[in-house]
Scaffold this active site. Sequence first.
Site, PDB file in Angstrom:
ATOM      1  N   VAL A 107     -55.672 -21.210  37.647  1.00  0.00           N
ATOM      2  CA  VAL A 107     -55.336 -19.787  37.528  1.00  0.00           C
ATOM      3  C   VAL A 107     -53.909 -19.528  37.993  1.00  0.00           C
ATOM      4  O   VAL A 107     -53.355 -18.472  37.712  1.00  0.00           O
ATOM      5  CB  VAL A 107     -56.295 -18.877  38.335  1.00  0.00           C
ATOM      6  N   ASP A 108     -53.311 -20.491  38.700  1.00  0.00           N
ATOM      7  CA  ASP A 108     -51.958 -20.290  39.208  1.00  0.00           C
ATOM      8  C   ASP A 108     -50.888 -20.407  38.114  1.00  0.00           C
ATOM      9  O   ASP A 108     -49.749 -20.021  38.317  1.00  0.00           O
ATOM     10  CB  ASP A 108     -51.655 -21.293  40.321  1.00  0.00           C
TER      11      ASP A 108
ATOM     12  N   ARG B 159     -60.786 -15.107  39.956  1.00  0.00           N
ATOM     13  CA  ARG B 159     -60.757 -16.372  39.216  1.00  0.00           C
ATOM     14  C   ARG B 159     -62.136 -16.765  38.686  1.00  0.00           C
ATOM     15  O   ARG B 159     -62.259 -17.773  37.993  1.00  0.00           O
ATOM     16  CB  ARG B 159     -60.145 -17.489  40.062  1.00  0.00           C
TER      17      ARG B 159
ATOM     18  N   MET C 171     -53.692 -13.468  43.730  1.00  0.00           N
ATOM     19  CA  MET C 171     -53.511 -14.867  44.093  1.00  0.00           C
ATOM     20  C   MET C 171     -52.143 -15.359  43.615  1.00  0.00           C
ATOM     21  O   MET C 171     -51.581 -14.810  42.671  1.00  0.00           O
ATOM     22  CB  MET C 171     -54.606 -15.731  43.462  1.00  0.00           C
TER      23      MET C 171
END
Lengths: 420, 420
Positions: free
Chosen positions: B142-143, B300, B189
Site C-alpha cells: 500500500v506504500d 489497507r 499511512m
Amino acid sequence: MPMAAGTLLYAQSGGVTAVINATAAAVIERARRHGLRVLAGRNGILGVLREELIDTTPLPASTVKRLGQTPGGAFGSCRFKLGSLEADRARYERLIEVLRAHDVRWFLYNGGNDSADTALKVSRIAEEFGYPLTCVGVPKTVDNDLAVTDTCPGFGSAAKYTAVSVREAALDVAAMAETSTKVFVYEAMGRHAGWLAAAAGLAGEGADDAPHIILFPERAFDEAAFFAKVRETVERVGYCVVVASEGIRTADGAFVADAGGGKDAFGHTQLGGVASYLAGRVKDALGYKVHWTLPDYLQRSARHLASATDLEQAVAVGHAAVDYAVKGRNAVMPVIVRKNDRPYRWTVEPAPLADIANHERTMPDDFIREDGYGITEAARRYLQPLIRAEAPPRYGRDGLPRYVQPRLATVPTRLPPFEV
Amino acid sequence: MPMAAGTLLYAQSGGVTAVINATAAAVIERARRHGLRVLAGRNGILGVLREELIDTTPLPASTVKRLGQTPGGAFGSCRFKLGSLEADRARYERLIEVLRAHDVRWFLYNGGNDSADTALKVSRIAEEFGYPLTCVGVPKTVDNDLAVTDTCPGFGSAAKYTAVSVREAALDVAAMAETSTKVFVYEAMGRHAGWLAAAAGLAGEGADDAPHIILFPERAFDEAAFFAKVRETVERVGYCVVVASEGIRTADGAFVADAGGGKDAFGHTQLGGVASYLAGRVKDALGYKVHWTLPDYLQRSARHLASATDLEQAVAVGHAAVDYAVKGRNAVMPVIVRKNDRPYRWTVEPAPLADIANHERTMPDDFIREDGYGITEAARRYLQPLIRAEAPPRYGRDGLPRYVQPRLATVPTRLPPFEV
C-alpha cells in the site's frame, strides 16, 4: 394525494449521518408532491433563529436525488439546545416570528432526543401564540438511543460500517500476528450506550472469531479482568481484537478516555482517547505489539457502505413526516415499529413527541453476554436485520461517489436581525 | 498452456493489503492450469524456514475464488527480513534444504522492497548450490514505494479508501462546522513517502474543496506556517480538513509523531500519532474545536472499497508471475508498465529483481504543489486511474462481505526442526 399549498420548513439537528440527507431528499420529494414549498434552516435551528432559510425550490429533481445519496447534512446542522420555555422564551418567540414571517405551516425537525424536545416545545409555544403550526419530529442518530422507535435512521449504516471494518481489520491482524501486531483496538462511538460497539459483534460468529472483546459503557471497566482476557485470547487464538465504546467507565464512574486524554479549554472532557489509552496499557502490562484505530467521523459518514435497510427507513420516515404534517398530526414523530425479526418486517407509525423527548434508550441487559465482553443471541436478532443489504451510491468515472454540495441560496429576510 | 508437473511455493511478506489474496488466488488458479501443485508458506518466509508448508491442493476452486475477494493474507505474512548472504547463510541454506525436500522448483515471493531482495538472494544461493529453482518476486504494498513498476497492487485500493473517506468525512465536518468541529485531521499511512496522503487530494477539485491541507513526509513540517494555513482556511471556508502522512518530520529530521508520544506522569506509554498530536496543537494554538481520525489497518484492509483497477492489476501480476516461473525466467518481478494516462492503459512486463530490491520510490517533486500543501495536476494524472472503478465483494444475506478463512493444513515435514 391531497394538494396543500403552503410552506414547510425542514431543519437538521445534531451529529449528521450517512443517510440524513436521504431523509431530507424524501421530505422534499414528498412535499413537492403535496404541492408544498420547502424551506430549510441553514445550520439547523440556528438558521431559523437567524432567518437564514434556504429555498429548496430551485433544486432540480435530479439534484435532490443525488442529495439523497450524499452523506453529511446538506443544509448544515448544529449542536444548539434550546432551554426550557421559560428560560429561553425570547428564542422561542423569535422562532414563531420567523415562521410567521415566512408563512410556515409545517415544521419538521430532524434529529435526536434534544430535537424531539425542541420540536415539542415549538409546538407548544405556537399553540400558546395561537399560531397555526404542525410540528413533526423526524428521527436520526447513529447512537440509536431514541426511545420508542425500533431503531434510528443512521444507526444501521454506522453499524454496518463497524461490523465490516472490524471484520476486515481482523483479517489483517490475523495475517500478521505471528511477527507483528497481536492486539488491535477499535474505538466505536457511543458515549452513553454501546449500540455501535455491539454492532461490531456481528463481525464474528464462532467463539474465536473477532472481535474477541467488546467493552460496553453499560458495564464497569475492570482493567485487571480485561488484561487477563486479552492475554488468554492471544495465547489461545494468536491475537486479540478489542472493540471499545468511547464511553466506557471504571466502577467509580470515571471515563477511561479521561485517563488517556485531558480537559479542553472549558474544562470539558475530550473524548476519543479510549483506544489509544487501552493500547498503551496493554503494551505496558502485557508487552504485546499493539495497533489501534479511531474511525471517528468516518463511521457515521460512510455512505459508501450504507445499509439498504437503514436507507429505506431514512426515506420512509421522511415521507411519513410530511404525510403526518399535511394531515395536521401535531407533536408526533414517525417511528420504526418492528413486526418480526426473521424475516425483518417493520412499519412506520406516529408516536407522541412527549414519549420520545429527552428519553434515552440504553442497551437491554440481555443484549450483553454474561461475561460482559460480547453480545448475546438476542442482540444478534435485533441488530442483524439493521445492517442487511447494500445500497452503494453511484460512482463517477473518477472512481469517487457522485456526492453533491449544491449552492444553496437563502430567501430574503423579512425581519430585523436577531442576536442568537 | 504447457503442462509442467511439479511444485510451486508461494509466500506472502510484509504488511498485507485488500488485494494480496487476489494475487494469491490468481497464482493458485494459474498454477493449477499449468498442472502445478501449489504450496504456501505459513506466515511467509518463516513458514518456509520452519517447514510449515500449506498444501493448497484441497482448496476447492470456489474457495480459491472467495479467497480472492478476502482482505488480509490468507496464508499469513510476516515482518522478517533476511540479512546478507554472508550474515544469514544458515537460514538461506535452510531455505534451499526445505525447497529441495519438497521438490519445489518455483518460488514466488509476494511483497515489497525487502521481499524482492530476499527472492533475489534465494535465487543466487540456489544457483550456488546447483539447485534448479526459478525465483519470481510479486509486487505488493500500500506504500506504493517499489521501484520500476508504475504502481504497486494494494495501493490503488488504499488510495480509493483514502479519497472516499476524506470526501465523506469532509461533508460531515462541513455540515457541523458552524457550532462544532472546525478542524479535522486524517492520518494516512506512509512513513517515508506521501503516496496515500497524496491520494486524499483526489477527494477535492476546487480550491476550497477538502482536503485543504496535505502534509507530506517529502516536505519539512513547519508548525507556524501550518497554523497560519489552518486559520486562513477556517476563516475563508468555515472549516479545514487536514490529511497528514504518518511520517512527516520537522526541518531537523524529527518525526512529528514522536512529539505526541512518550510516557505520561505515571510512566505509562502514551501512544502518539501525527493526527492526535496535530489536533491537540491546533486546539491549543488556535482554539478551534478539532476531531481526528487514525484509520490504521482499516485503510489497507478495506476490500469492500477496492479499486477495480488495483484488483485487476493484483490478479495480472499473479498470473504473470506463474507464467514467468514456468518459463524459467529467474530473478524477475512482473511490473505494471503505464502506456497511457487518459484513458489509462497498462501492461505487465518482467523486470529484473536487481533493479527493484532495496530501492525506494518517493513522490516526484512535481507531484507536490509549490506551497507544499497539495497535489499538482501531474499527481492527479498519475493517481486518478489507480482508484478508478468499483469491485465490491459479494455480500451475504447477513449484510457482511462473504470473506473466507479456510482451515489450512500443512504437509508432513521431512526435515528436522529448525530454530529460526
